[in-house]
Structures are given as structure tokens and as C-alpha cells.
Scaffold this active site. Structure first.
Site: not given
Ligand SMILES: [Zn+2]
Length: 679
Positions: A468-469, A472, A475
Site C-alpha cells: 500500500h505505502e 503511494h 505515485h
Molecule cells: Zn494510503
């Protein structure tokens, strides 16, 4: 000029940064920025991108380069002195940004640029930057009369201090409690690594026996594994009353008044700017268009999922009664018997899986996924850079042998480090006078650290968190936009920010990926076929209950920011109770003060924005379904996702980007299917 925060560096000089550098650096940079802005506006003449926006960006970046490491250190190496300097610096910056947002001359200049002949010849990123700036001037109160402008500034300043206090209270309350245990009998059920960790924690405190703390991985292990119901209850109570008027530290770091004042000020702020409430203000720059749209979205999802969640809970109750003779299931029993039920039904448990997920293997597997999807390489450069702790790693991302980004990886829980996991930016990609500045990110998690020569072993949940991290992170780092304000995650609508992060989580559930993501730390074997099958079969175990939890938090947050201070508002606790009556399938005990440590909404960026997780999950699940259709490592789909979503950052509206990638508007179907609650 011996202040390292005032010198320019490719990466922050962590070895040299001292607390006493913080305030002089901020003061000096702000004085310089103010002086330069005055000069710039005086001699502006005909506005152009180069004369107006470019210098503003350069100054903002300079400030950010000095401040980002300070904010980061405050979160990962907190100390009393740093905390004080950080708080003061943050106040100064808040005041400065308020001033900038309300500067009428600057606003007029941006307006002139927006209406100029040059505007149509600007690139997409530049145009979007000007449009966002004009919107943000209004949201900063540029149109207000002088007295209201002043009040706006006072509110922002006070909010900055209160939200900081909120998170300090949570940190102090988390670290201010521990359970000292002198008989090993008390630890029955805990896995070996947890017992060893507790021993180490006791040694660190110069105590005999064992110490259990409220660090998330410790709490999680106790609440799911401990056979000692009294211990589970004690830890549950301590954890869920942190920073409140209840529990073992009752009143000591109580956030009650802080929360009330934050809410009063947020409503006043929204009112000043002409919004009906803070939720309406919050969504102004987001994808969601109206407050009822958000409430309906959440309620609709809750209604679809609730019957499934009720069934989940009933099964758990039946199991606890028939197999373990438990008549009444308490809040601190649910995670424990859920693990037992999962084991009984699927022959799988978090703890059994853990030895297959050493942190190093997981990271290598994560890099392999990113390599196959986006054709990027990771090079360990830890020995060439300065960090803030010996366990921190630094990686460079390369494409076709060329460096395009970098990131720090700080994986393990330790004293003075805030809980949770997050990505933060260290450097933003932008073109500068001397060339391209590459993006750099901080990726932070809170896993158990390695013990002796035993590696850190992750639960599958923690593996998912890492992905998940990292989502980010890419991105932010794979962007090709060179204008800072819309490069990477900058300028991305907040309710779309969780698209790339939640998207990455899907790979943790792919058979093909789990083959190389897992490797038993002793035998070197990947996850055996049978365990893999069981794990995948258990994917949606209690998914609806989990969904209701997320919807409970989201609806509570959004309604709180809609209703606070209005006639219908029943009070914070009562509102939460009402939302639970509507959405939750299990009511926590009366002493539960979850909201007092809900940092996302009281101290982070998720105020009236927690719904973003579910909102963006519609997007991420739907985006991922394109990969399910084409093959998860399909080159063309990976490339399209990279070029239409990740590389574009905030340079276009999130909905447009999504449509460009998917060829249509998002549909909720994939989310429902992934969660096992398809109609
Ligand atoms: Zn998040």
C-alpha cells in the site's frame, strides 16, 4: 551559514541536522521569501509563467527542502526538544502560507496570468497549476474583508497547534503505558517471537520478566493470540482509551477538549468562507461533488454489506459458543476467536504464515512486482547516503540504467517513532534552473524489528501495508510532471489519492506473486501449495465486518464535520453511537474512546475525508480489474496504467485520468466482487 538546513543538498544531511538548526533556518528562509515576493510583485509588469509562477515554485521548494526533513524527524525520532522546535516552526509556516493565500496582489497576478494570451500556450501541468492556485486563493479567504481575513489566520494558526497537540497526546499515551509481566504463564498463546520481543522490551526498561507495549504489532499479536482473556481485556482497554478520559491513563493525555476546539474552529472556518459546514468545504477540491453524494455513497455501501457482516458475526458467535463454550463475546474476544475460526475453517492463521514472510523477501518480491509492471530497477544505495537510524535503507529507482527517483525505507517500530505506516515526500520532481530535480520519498512502517539473528517476520496484513505505502511511493516517484504543484501526489484530489496505494494491495493476493513473495526464513521454501490455497480461500473471511468498520469510521467523520455545532448535533460520542447503531454489527464497550486517537481526521489530512479510502477503492478495484482481464503482468496494461495514472500526477482531474486508463467511468462492481459481497 553553518546551518545545514540552509544549504542546498541533493538529499537531507541527516548526520548534521540538529534541533537548534530548525528555528533559525525557518526564520531566515521566511524572511528571505517575504522579501523576494515583495520585490517580485513590485517589478512584475506583464505577467508570465516565468516571471510569476516559476519563482514562487522555486521558493516553495527551497522551504520544503528545509522543512520536510524536520517534519519527518519529528515523526520518526521524536524528542522533547525537537517537538518544541517543530511546533514553533510549523506555526511560522502556517502564518506564512495563510499570508500567501490571502495576498490580493498575488491573486490578481494569477488571475491576470489565467486570462492572458500566454495561458493557452502553457502546458497541461502549468494550466492546472494556475487553475488550482485560483481555487486555493478563494479557499484561503482572499476575497474576505480584512477582519475576517485576520480571523481566518488566527483559526489556521490555532488549528495547526491543536492538531499537533492531538497527535502528541496519542504518541505520549501510546508510549506512556506498558504491562510488566513477571510470570511466563501470563503469556500463554503468544508466539515465540512475541515473547522474545517482550523480554527485550523489559531489558530495555531494566526490568526482569517481560514487557508488553501498545506498539501496534505488539497489541495486534496479543489481541489475536493471547489465551489469557484478562490480559487481552487489559490491553484492549489501554489501547482503546488512549488519550482520553477513560482507562488506565484516564485524563492524563486527554484529547476531549482538543477535539471540541478543533471542531468548533473548523466549522467557523468553513462558515467564514461561505460554506454550510466543514464537510462541504473539505470536498471543494475533491472528486466528490456534494455532501449528500458522499453520505449516500457510504450508506448505500453499508446497506449492501451489512447483511453479510451480520452473518459473519453470527458465525463467529456460534463458533465461540459451540467450540469454546463462550456465551458472550466481548470486544477483546472478537479478534482472538476470529483467528481460531479462521484456523478451523481454512486451516490458516496469521501466525502460521508469518515465518514465510521475512521482511527482506517481501521487499525483494515487491521490487520484482514493480519491475515486471513498470520496467524499473532498484539499487541499494544505503552506504552512500545519510539516514536517521541504522536500520533505514535507501534505494534508487532506475529505468534503462538511468536514475529516476529514490526513497528511504524505515520499516521497524522503535521508541520515539509514531505508529502506523505512511509515505511522505522528501523531494518533488521539478525542473530547476540547473536541471531536473528527481523525486525522493520516505516510506515508513512499524513492523517488529529483527531479534538477534532472526529476521523480522511479517504477517500477511503487514505485507499488504508495505505494498500500500509503496503504491503511494511510486505515485510520487514515477511521475513525469516537472511542475512541483501537480507533480507526483501533489495536486491529486484527496479522494483519489488512495487509488495507486490500494491498487498495489491486490498483488498480495495473487498466486503467481505469492510464490516469490514468500520464503520460509529457516527452510527457504515458498508458501506450500496447500497453505497458499487455504490463504486465498480465506481472503474474504470477515471482509464484510471489516467493510462495516471502515464505513463506520467514514460516516462518523463525514457526519461529524457536517453536523458539529448545528441544532441536530448530539455530541461527538453520541454521534458515534448513532453511526454504530446504523452501520456496525457489534457495539464496543462504553469505555471505548476510539475517536480520541483517530489521528487521521483530527491530526492528519483526512478531516471529512476518511471516506476517500472507500471512494478510491471503487477506482482501484476497477483499475485492477483491467489487469485481471488482461493478465496481471500484461505489459500493455501496465504501461497504460503507468502513463495514464502514475506519470500524470495531479496534472489532470482524477476522473479524466481514470477514464483515459479504463475507457469508461468507474463502476462499483469490482469492489463488491473483491470484497465477496457482490449482489
Ligand atoms: Zn494510503
Amino acid at each position: 551559514m553553518n546551518n545545514p538546513l540552509l544549504q542546498s543538498h541533493i538529499l537531507p544531511p541527516f548526520d548534521a541536522i540538529q534541533t537548534e538548526h530548525v528555528l533559525p533556518a525557518v526564520e531566515s528562509l521566511l524572511a528571505e521569501a517575504r522579501e523576494q515576493l515583495d520585490k517580485q510583485l513590485e517589478g512584475l509588469g506583464q505577467v508570465s509563467w516565468e516571471k510569476l509562477a516559476a519563482p514562487i515554485e522555486a521558493r516553495g521548494d527551497k522551504l520544503n527542502q528545509a522543512w520536510a526533513p524536520v517534519g519527518h524527524l519529528n515523526a520518526v525520532c521524536n524528542s522533547e526538544a525537537l517537538r518544541e522546535a517543530y511546533e514553533k516552526g510549523r506555526q511560522l509556516l502556517t502564518d506564512y502560507y495563510t499570508e500567501l493565500g490571502q495576498n490580493e496582489q498575488l491573486f490578481a497576478a494569477y488571475k491576470a496570468l489565467g486570462e492572458s494570451a500566454e495561458f493557452s500556450s502553457l502546458n497541461q501541468a502549468q494550466k492546472k497549476t494556475v487553475e488550482n492556485a485560483l481555487r486555493d486563493f478563494h479557499l484561503s479567504g482572499v476575497d474576505l474583508p480584512a477582519d475576517k481575513k485576520k480571523r481566518y489566520g488566527e483559526i489556521q494558526s490555532r488549528l495547526s497547534s491543536l492538531t499537533n497537540q492531538f497527535s502528541n497526546n496519542v504518541l505520549d499515551a501510546t508510549q506512556g503505558w506498558y504491562k510488566h509481566i513477571e510470570s511466563e504463564q501470563q503469556l500463554v498463546g503468544l508466539p515465540e517471537f512475541a515473547v522474545a520481543g517482550a523480554k527485550q522490551a523489559a531489558e530495555a526498561k531494566k526490568l526482569s520478566g517481560w514487557v508488553l507495549t501498545l506498539d501496534t504489532p505488539v497489541f495486534f499479536t496479543v489481541i489475536t493470540q493471547s489465551e489469557n482473556a484478562a490480559l487481552r481485556k487489559e490491553m484492549y482497554q489501554a489501547f482503546n482509551t488512549r488519550a482520553s478520559d477513560q482507562g488506565p491513563s484516564e485524563g492524563k493525555w486527554d484529547n476531549s477538549e482538543v477535539m471540541e476546539e478543533i471542531m468548533q474552529l473548523r466549522q467557523e472556518l468553513a462558515g467564514l468562507l461561505g460554506f454550510k459546514n466543514y464537510s462541504e468545504y473539505s470536498i471543494a477540491p475533491k472528486m466528490a461533488e456534494t455532501t449528500p453524494q458522499v453520505v449516500d455513497f457510504l450508506r448505500d455501501l453499508a446497506a449492501k454489506s451489512k447483511p453479510h457482516a451480520e452473518k459473519d458475526l453470527q458465525e463467529l458467535k456460534d463458533f465461540a459458543r459451540s467450540e469454546h463454550g463462550i456465551e458472550e463475546l466481548n470486544a477483546w474476544d472478537i479478534p482472538f476467536y476470529s483467528e481460531k475460526l479462521k484456523l478451523a475453517r481454512y486451516n490458516i492463521s496469521q501466525e502460521e504464515l508469518r515465518p514465510y514472510f521475512p521482511a527482506e523477501t517481501v521487499i525483494a518480491g515487491l521490487f520484482k512486482v514493480a519491475n515486471q509492471l513498470f520496467n524499473i530497477e532498484f539499487v541499494d544505495k544505503t552506504s552512500e547516503v545519510q539516514t536517521w537510524h541504522e536500520s533505514v535503507k535507501y534505494y534508487q529507482i532506475q529505468k534503462c540504467g538511468e536514475a529516476i527517483a529514490g526513497f528511504y525505507f524505515d520499516l521497524f517500530a522503535r521508541e520515539g517513532k509514531r505508529g502506523g505506516a505512511w509515505m511522505d515526500e522528501c523531494r518533488v520532481r521539478r525542473s530547476t534552473e540547473t536541471g531536473l530535480q528527481l523525486p525522493v520519498a520516505y516510506l515508513v512502517c512499524n513492523f517488529n524489528s529483527p531479534l538477534g539473528n532472526k529476521p523480522s517476520l511479517l504477517t500477511h496484513n503487514e505485507v499488504t501495508t508495505t505494498f500500500h505505502e509503496f503504491g503511494h511511493g511510486i505515485h510520487h516517484m514515477l511521475t513525469k510532471i516537472d511542475v512541483a504543484a501537480v507533480s507526483g501526489i501533489n495536486g491529486v484530489a484527496w479522494d483519489a489519492v488512495e487509488l495507486p496505494s490500494q491498487f498495489m494491495e491486490n498483488f498480495c493476493w495473487e498466486r503467481e506473486v505469492l510464490q516469490f513473495l514468500s520464503c520460509h526464513f529457516e527452510t527457504g521454501e515458498p508458501l506450500p501449495e496447500e497453505m497458499l490455497n487455504n490463504m486465498l480461500a480465506a481472503k474474504n473471511f470477515q471482509a464484510a465486518m471489516f467493510m462495516q468498520r471502515q464505513l463506520e469510521f467514514s460516516l462518523f467523520d463525514f457526519l461529524l464535520h457536517m453536523q458539529y455545532g448545528q441544532a441536530e448535533f448530539p455530541g461527538i460520542q453520541k454521534l458515534l453511537d448513532r453511526v454504530r447503531d446504523e452501520v456496525a454489527v457489534f457495539t464496543p464497550p462504553e469505555f471505548n474512546r476510539f475517536q480520541h486517537s483517530f489521528s487521521h481526521i483530527f491530526a492528519g489530512g483526512y478531516a471529512a475525508g476518511y471516506y476517500s479510502y472507500k471512494w478510491a477503492e471503487v477506482l482501484s478495484a476497477d483499475a485492477y480489474s483491467a489487469f485481471e482481464e488482461a493478465g496481471i503482468f500484461d505489459k500493455a496494461t501496465g504501461q497504460r496504467y503507468l502513463s495514464e495514472i502514475l506519470e500524470k500526477g495531479g496534472s489532470q482531474d482524477a476522473m479524466e485520468l481514470f477514464k483515459n486508463f479504463r475507457g469508461r467511468e468507474p463502476k462499483v462492481d469490482a469492489l463488491l466482487r473483491h470484497s465477496g459481497i457482490a449482489a
